[in-house]
Design an enzyme around this catalytic site. Sequence first.
Site, PDB file in Angstrom:
ATOM      1  N   SER A 233       0.782  -1.174   0.008  1.00  0.00           N
ATOM      2  CA  SER A 233       0.045  -0.031   0.104  1.00  0.00           C
ATOM      3  C   SER A 233       0.816   1.206  -0.039  1.00  0.00           C
ATOM      4  O   SER A 233       2.121   1.157   0.069  1.00  0.00           O
ATOM      5  CB  SER A 233      -0.796   0.029   1.251  1.00  0.00           C
ATOM      6  OG  SER A 233      -0.187  -0.039   2.347  1.00  0.00           O
TER       7      SER A 233
ATOM      8  N   GLU B  38      -9.570  -7.878   4.600  1.00  0.00           N
ATOM      9  CA  GLU B  38     -10.733  -6.884   4.898  1.00  0.00           C
ATOM     10  C   GLU B  38     -11.334  -6.302   3.773  1.00  0.00           C
ATOM     11  O   GLU B  38     -12.444  -5.896   3.774  1.00  0.00           O
ATOM     12  CB  GLU B  38     -10.046  -6.189   6.060  1.00  0.00           C
ATOM     13  CG  GLU B  38      -9.293  -5.045   5.633  1.00  0.00           C
ATOM     14  CD  GLU B  38      -8.648  -4.064   6.563  1.00  0.00           C
ATOM     15  OE1 GLU B  38      -9.284  -4.015   7.693  1.00  0.00           O
ATOM     16  OE2 GLU B  38      -8.002  -3.250   6.292  1.00  0.00           O
TER      17      GLU B  38
ATOM     18  N   GLY C   8      -6.189  21.115  16.106  1.00  0.00           N
ATOM     19  CA  GLY C   8      -5.913  19.925  17.061  1.00  0.00           C
ATOM     20  C   GLY C   8      -6.740  19.816  18.091  1.00  0.00           C
ATOM     21  O   GLY C   8      -7.850  20.389  18.191  1.00  0.00           O
TER      22      GLY C   8
ATOM     23  N   CYS D 213      -8.616  26.857  13.430  1.00  0.00           N
ATOM     24  CA  CYS D 213      -9.471  26.312  14.414  1.00  0.00           C
ATOM     25  C   CYS D 213      -8.759  26.338  15.832  1.00  0.00           C
ATOM     26  O   CYS D 213      -9.096  27.170  16.559  1.00  0.00           O
ATOM     27  CB  CYS D 213      -9.477  24.766  13.751  1.00  0.00           C
ATOM     28  SG  CYS D 213     -11.261  24.201  14.479  1.00  0.00           S
TER      29      CYS D 213
ATOM     30  N   HIS E  70     -11.473  25.622   8.881  1.00  0.00           N
ATOM     31  CA  HIS E  70     -10.234  25.065   8.250  1.00  0.00           C
ATOM     32  C   HIS E  70     -10.235  25.426   6.603  1.00  0.00           C
ATOM     33  O   HIS E  70     -10.463  24.968   5.853  1.00  0.00           O
ATOM     34  CB  HIS E  70     -10.264  23.449   8.157  1.00  0.00           C
ATOM     35  CG  HIS E  70     -10.110  22.905   9.386  1.00  0.00           C
ATOM     36  ND1 HIS E  70      -9.002  22.671  10.047  1.00  0.00           N
ATOM     37  CD2 HIS E  70     -11.079  22.685  10.516  1.00  0.00           C
ATOM     38  CE1 HIS E  70      -8.975  22.146  11.323  1.00  0.00           C
ATOM     39  NE2 HIS E  70     -10.345  22.014  11.525  1.00  0.00           N
TER      40      HIS E  70
ATOM     41  N   GLU F  13      -7.758  25.438   4.746  1.00  0.00           N
ATOM     42  CA  GLU F  13      -6.880  24.400   4.181  1.00  0.00           C
ATOM     43  C   GLU F  13      -7.771  23.440   3.161  1.00  0.00           C
ATOM     44  O   GLU F  13      -7.165  23.037   1.954  1.00  0.00           O
ATOM     45  CB  GLU F  13      -5.862  23.891   4.805  1.00  0.00           C
ATOM     46  CG  GLU F  13      -6.286  22.712   5.749  1.00  0.00           C
ATOM     47  CD  GLU F  13      -6.711  23.048   7.053  1.00  0.00           C
ATOM     48  OE1 GLU F  13      -7.303  24.426   7.096  1.00  0.00           O
ATOM     49  OE2 GLU F  13      -6.868  22.350   8.079  1.00  0.00           O
TER      50      GLU F  13
HETATM   51  N1  GLN Z   1     -10.324  20.942  19.831  1.00  0.00           N
HETATM   52  C1  GLN Z   1     -10.931  22.177  19.273  1.00  0.00           C
HETATM   53  C2  GLN Z   1     -12.525  22.164  18.955  1.00  0.00           C
HETATM   54  O1  GLN Z   1     -12.823  20.966  19.252  1.00  0.00           O
HETATM   55  C3  GLN Z   1     -10.391  22.721  17.703  1.00  0.00           C
HETATM   56  C4  GLN Z   1     -10.699  21.542  16.840  1.00  0.00           C
HETATM   57  C5  GLN Z   1      -9.935  21.776  15.552  1.00  0.00           C
HETATM   58  O2  GLN Z   1      -8.942  22.294  15.720  1.00  0.00           O
HETATM   59  N2  GLN Z   1     -10.188  21.129  14.506  1.00  0.00           N
HETATM   60  O3  GLN Z   1     -13.135  23.148  19.151  1.00  0.00           O
END
Ligand code: GLN
Length: 628
Positions: free
Chosen positions: A55, A197, A414, A441, A571, A573
């Site tokens: 893969s 799988e 994050g 975010c 986001h 991006e």
């Molecule tokens: N952890 C943060 C939230 O849940 C930011 C989420 C993220 O960065 N995607 O709002």
Amino acid sequence: MHHPLRSPDPGEERPGGFLRQFGKSVESTEFYSPVPEGYRAGRHVYVAVFGTVMSGLGKGIFSSSLAKLMKDKGLTVAPVKLEGYLNVDSGTLNPYRHGEVFVLDDGTECDMDLGTYERMLDQDLSRQNFATSGQIYTTILERERRGEYLGRDVQMIPHVTGEVKHRLRTLAMTGGPGGGEADIVFVEVGGTVGDYENGFYIEALRELAFEEGPNSTCFVALTYVLEPKILGEQKSKAAQLGIKLLMEAGIQPHIVACRAHQTVVENVRQKISMFSNVPLRRCFSMHDRASIYTIPEAMRAAGLDREVLSILNLHDRVDPTHEDDAREEWNSYAAQILAPRRHKAGIAIMGKYAALRDAYASIDKAIEHAATHLSAEIDLHWIDTSEITRENVAEHLAEDVGAGGVHAMIIPGGFGDRGVEGKIACAEYARTNGVPFLGICLGFQAVVIEYARNVLGMNGAYSTEFGGDGTDPVISELPEQKRIEGLLGGTMRLGAQDVVIEPGTLASWLYDGRPTVHERFRHRYEVDPEYVERLTKAGLVFSGRHPKHPIMQVLELPRDVHPYFVAGQYHPELTSRPLSPQPMFMGLVAAAIRRAEPTASRESISTRWLPEDAANPKKSPRPAPAPA
Ligand code: GLN
């Protein structure tokens, strides 16, 4: 006007002829293969890509590049990724193991390959374009509980494979651009042939090809040609064995795509051709390229698209004018990618998963798109923030930012609290040192916490996501807003939403004055409206909001305070495409160039992406206003 591909007239020898004998009735026939209402055999064709040997060879890139070539010819396409794992979606997967979680407009959390498809095809996808074993089994088990199998034992064949075929045919009917029909469905089977799988997907495709009839399905075996250093030559054995495994499953490939580091030599292709019953002209060398965006044109040059057209009997469907226009636009972008760059700058990404580039694949791509348009060579610095504190941040960044190697910073999204204090410290560093900054975010939330603490003097500012003993939950999960959004507890706010942009702001300028933009979200926490007024009075500008509710979605610093400081609760991006790069990234890369080359003339950078006030970036930005 949509023309049928071929006559839908059924008959044993005609396309789709076998479908006639497959009824919907469960008890009366062994040919259980439910077909969606209104499905017309022969109207759609299928290309299925299987991986052999190993893969990670780029099935998604291959499949999306081929789909792009077909789309350029004026055909409508619908890609789908079939995942073997039992998770219902990718939302719970660790990006460190599986790469980033990509989010679609409709909120589907899926494999990062869907990002490759969207970028390559410049087409918005939906949940239909992504299937996992978990989804397939859930559908079947729920149907079984409703008693809809009428007393039959529910089996892998025909029921599970039947569900797969049903999905693929539904996709053909409604998975094309804008929810319309697709002339060609591109099926990417995850994993490698022989994986336990994925076996039922392979079987389902074998059945599909049989039922749809001749010229309905093009099977591609993507394989790998080894070139062991000790031998210094290419070896085809692993590829042969891999393809044999596919043939054992009843699938005779029409095309073999040989991945390799270097061009696959003719005698190796001959061997593969001989052992796999695939004519030499259909065994292609798919060696490494400088950029994935050059692959469609390389495939075309090798004649891959023409072979696929022949296999699927589609030659008379090609629109040459459409193809010429699409190619010209794409190739000028591809040429820019390979051309020498006029500028050079460094951008730091402050991330928890700094070690794994795949975890931030879309950010990487969005920077690449912007950098290509602005002719900049970007040196990426991945900085792990888990050791960074407010006290040591300057020291930590000295090597990168301090030494002049980094000219802009990104704090990406994050979850969880690891590395968060470091991100907050980095946000302060970028704000007070005039470093061009983009927060995404969690990065947006880090800015709000930082600003509340260090400008408003709210020492206890924190996010309820991280717990701790803070006193001011400037970022929190608000039941009131959850109710407004109509979400259940624990569910994230996912997918594309409108963002109303405040006129006269940096955001408005970036988005070309558009009053409302559409961006993709994936978060659970947000700015507590209680604090918005105080933050605003202290100089933080919320320049993008929810159309109706007090949800803050873009923030920025005024241009006379900071050359480029912007963050989105969404986001950005995820929506960047090669031919239409995302504006926040364009602004960031331009500001990075400006910082790297303070003496360069504005015109040499592209005036469109330089805010007026950034023309003379101040050495030390004006101190932020006093706390309100
Ligand atoms: N952890 C943060 C939230 O849940 C930011 C989420 C993220 O960065 N995607 O709002």
